[in-house]
Structure formats: C-alpha cells, structure tokens
Design an enzyme around this catalytic site. Structure first.
Site, PDB file in Angstrom:
ATOM      1  N   THR A 148       0.792  21.429 -32.975  1.00 41.15           N
ATOM      2  CA  THR A 148       1.810  21.215 -33.524  1.00 41.15           C
ATOM      3  C   THR A 148       2.961  21.498 -32.844  1.00 41.15           C
ATOM      4  O   THR A 148       4.550  21.940 -33.280  1.00 41.15           O
ATOM      5  CB  THR A 148       2.173  22.031 -35.185  1.00 41.15           C
ATOM      6  OG1 THR A 148       1.876  22.420 -35.208  1.00 41.15           O
ATOM      7  CG2 THR A 148       0.603  20.990 -35.570  1.00 41.15           C
ATOM      8  N   THR A 180      -1.420  30.095 -36.464  1.00 39.22           N
ATOM      9  CA  THR A 180      -2.281  30.019 -35.626  1.00 39.22           C
ATOM     10  C   THR A 180      -1.791  29.884 -34.552  1.00 39.22           C
ATOM     11  O   THR A 180      -1.381  30.042 -33.414  1.00 39.22           O
ATOM     12  CB  THR A 180      -2.787  28.391 -35.858  1.00 39.22           C
ATOM     13  OG1 THR A 180      -3.074  27.734 -37.479  1.00 39.22           O
ATOM     14  CG2 THR A 180      -3.748  27.182 -35.065  1.00 39.22           C
TER      15      THR A 180
END
Length: 387
Positions: A148, A180
């Site tokens: 993302t 992440t």
C-alpha cells in the site's frame, strides 16, 4: 539506467518481475550477490511470525547469504506446514537458479495474511530465472516490494570508497519489535559478519525501531544487509554512519508515507534518566491517537502531549513541574503561549512535518521516535484491505 535511478553497489544484480500476485505492477524481487558474502538480519518478534521469518532466521545464522528474494502482496503467514514448505521451495528455486546453496537465500514476504503463495505461478517463474540478472537499479527493486506504499523508498550513502544502498516498504501495521516493514541493504564495503551484525543492530535500534505508524507489529518484519566486499575495507565508524544515514532516511520516508498520512511527526525526548525511559516516553507520544489526530487537525493542543507523558505511570521520577514541552522551537509548557503564539503554532502544524520536543529533567539520555498523523483515509484503507 534512467537518470534518476540509484545504482546497486558493485557485486550485486537484481531481477524484478510480475508473477501475477499483483494485478499489474512488479511483485517479485531477487537481489543477488556474485558469491556468498557477509550478511546480517533482524526480524519481528511476533508470535505469529511467518515462514519467511523463521526460515530466514536459520539461513542467516551463519552470517552469510547470497540472495534476498521478496514476494509482495502475499505474506504467506498462518498457512501451516504448506506455508513452510512453500517458503522452502522458494528459497530452493532461487538457490538453484543462482547455483547457490538454498541456505544462502533469505526469503521475505509482505501482504495479506492467511493466503498461500500461488505456487503454480511461483514455480513457473522460478523456471525462467537465468542469471546473470540484468537489473542494477535500486528504484525498480523498491517498486517491486511495495504494497500500500504510494512511493518507492530508496536511500544511499558513502563510506570511503564504498557505497551503502537501501530500499524499504512499509506504511501500515508498523510498530517494530525489531514494521509491515521490509528493508534491504546492500554495500560493497568489506565487513566481517560479526562487526556487520553488531553495527546493523545498533542502527536498526535507533531508526526502524524508533518508528511507529499505528502501534501494530507485523508478522513479517525483516531488515537485512549483505556486504559484497568489492570496494575493500572501510573505517568502521564511517561505515556505521553510512548505514545509519540510509536507515534514517528510509525511516523518515516510511513515516511520511504512512497509510493516509499527511504529516511526519518527529518526537524527541531528552534529559531522560536513561535510553529506555526516553524511548518509552517518545513512543507513548508518537503512538497516542489523540496526539496524532491533533497533528492531523493542526491543533497545537499540548495537553495531549502532557497526557501521553503522564501515561508512563511507572516512571515515578517524572515530575510534571520539571517537564518542558515544545512544538517546534516554541515552548508551550510550563511557559504559557498567548493567542498569537497559538495561531502561529497552528500554521506551523499545517506543514508536512511537525516536531514535538519534551525534556524530562530526570537525566541526560535522549531518543527520537518517528510517526505520522491519523486520518480518516487510514481507516478507509484498512477497512477495505482484503475486499
């Protein structure tokens, strides 16, 4: 390469491709050294760590690697024995293509949890790998590991005749227990495994471990470095400074690109009893949803910072009468700010970077944490993540 490209250090090549995990953009990366070389890595301490982490811990334990392979948009976490076997097969396939020991391949994965790799696609692509790889551009490698992220993250620095180049991905599920987060470093400096590991861990502790987007720790966090040695020995202090410069740049890039973020928040806590206290208080501030939303709204509400400091209730040596709070260079507590000053601070907080500075008066230690504001877009991105 393109004029804006960042070349990999000498001794490394890259392979990027789309193997069908993402719809259109690259989702598969191999960064390979010409031969096994000194390496180090730091991983998440999550109790739900994926096979990429557990496998790679074993592979880097001897301080040597020849390749990093990254699968993007699929974390391969919580898939049981099938996930373990798929990670092993991925490392073996890259090792076979390179003529290398599979144990010299570090695997990293990032993306949705609970979905197995599309192994038919992975196997078909592994069969096409044919070194020497053509890639020499770090920017292309950085794009291949994005999920993302809105922009690729690359940084470089020099240490004598050697170069350090790093790439990173990560904009959500970030509160490292090592974010992440996947970040990969390459250098052509000659550094032995022991000193490389020690320097890398010190750097990670002051950069990526100072970063928080949303207080959530990923199952797949991986930070790793390989050193080809082609440029020869370098001054150890200069090399660590170069590592730190690259890691700090990547940390700030990640914070600035946090999911839905509009503002980078930098929190410095100084005059603390020790490093642990400075870190604890800085993280309490940068992780506070109320501080984050105040920054998003350009509201110089220093009471929210005071609240976050006060949450550290076990630090009984913190005395509110001795604490100083500043936004930017402007003291807001205990010296009060008039309406004109508050209006000026509101304008300051409309910028793309806000610095909060707290002095505890309990000692001489300091720590800086990095984060971002909290917006409604963060909620939207994560509410719709798998749908």
């Amino acid at each position: 390469m393109d004029p804006g490209a960042v070349a990999l250090p000498v001794g490394f090549r890259s392979h990027v491709a789309n193997i069908g995990i993402k719809d259109e953009t690259d989702d598969f990366l191999v960064l390979a050294a010409d031969a096994p070389c000194p390496a180090a890595a730091v991983f998440t301490r999550s109790r739900f760590a994926g096979p990429s982490v557990t496998l790679s811990r074993r592979h880097v334990a001897d301080g040597r690697l020849q390749a990093f392979v990254v699968v993007s948009k699929n974390a391969n976490v919580a898939n049981g024995p099938v996930g373990d076997a798929d990670a092993e097969e991925l490392a073996a396939g890259v090792g076979h293509a390179l003529g290398a020991d599979p144990a010299d391949v570090l695997v990293a994965s990032t993306g949705v949890i609970g979905r197995p790799y599309p192994m038919a696609r992975v196997r078909a692509h592994l069969d096409t790998l044919a070194p020497p790889f053509p890639g020499q551009d770090a920017l292309g490698a950085a794009r291949a590991i994005m999920t993302t992220d809105t922009v690729p993250k690359v940084a470089e620095a020099t240490a004598g005749t050697a170069r350090v180049v790093g790439i990173a991905k990560g904009v959500g599920m970030i509160e490292p227990d090592m974010a992440t987060l996947i970040t990969l470093f390459l250098t052509d400096a000659a550094v032995e495994p022991g000193p490389l590991d020690a320097a890398f861990r010190r750097v990670v502790d002051r950069t990526f471990n100072a970063l928080s987007i949303d207080t959530d720790t990923s199952t797949s966090d991986t930070a790793a470095v390989m050193a080809s040695g082609v440029a020869g020995p370098v001054d150890p202090a200069g090399f660590e400074a170069a590592l730190h410069a690259v890691a700090l740049s990547l940390t700030r890039q990640i914070a600035r690109d946090g999911e839905g973020a509009t503002t980078l928040i930098e929190v410095t806590v100084d005059r603390a009893r020790d490093d642990a206290q400075a870190r604890r208080v800085a993280k309490a501030i940068v992780n506070s949803p109320l501080v984050k939303t105040a920054v998003h709204g350009a509201d110089p509400n220093w009471g929210r910072v005071a609240m976050a400091v006060g949450k550290c209730s076990d630090d009984t040596d913190i005395d509110q009468r001795r604490v100083t709070i500043r936004f930017g260079a402007q003291e807001v507590y205990p010296q009060p700010v008039d309406e004109v000053g508050l209006a000026a601070l509101a304008e300051y907080m409309k910028g793309d970077e806000v610095r909060i500075h707290v002095s505890l008066a309990t000692g001489r230690a300091a720590f800086t944490a990095f984060g971002c504001d909290l917006s409604d877009q963060y909620v939207r991105i994560n509410a719709d993540y798998t749908t």
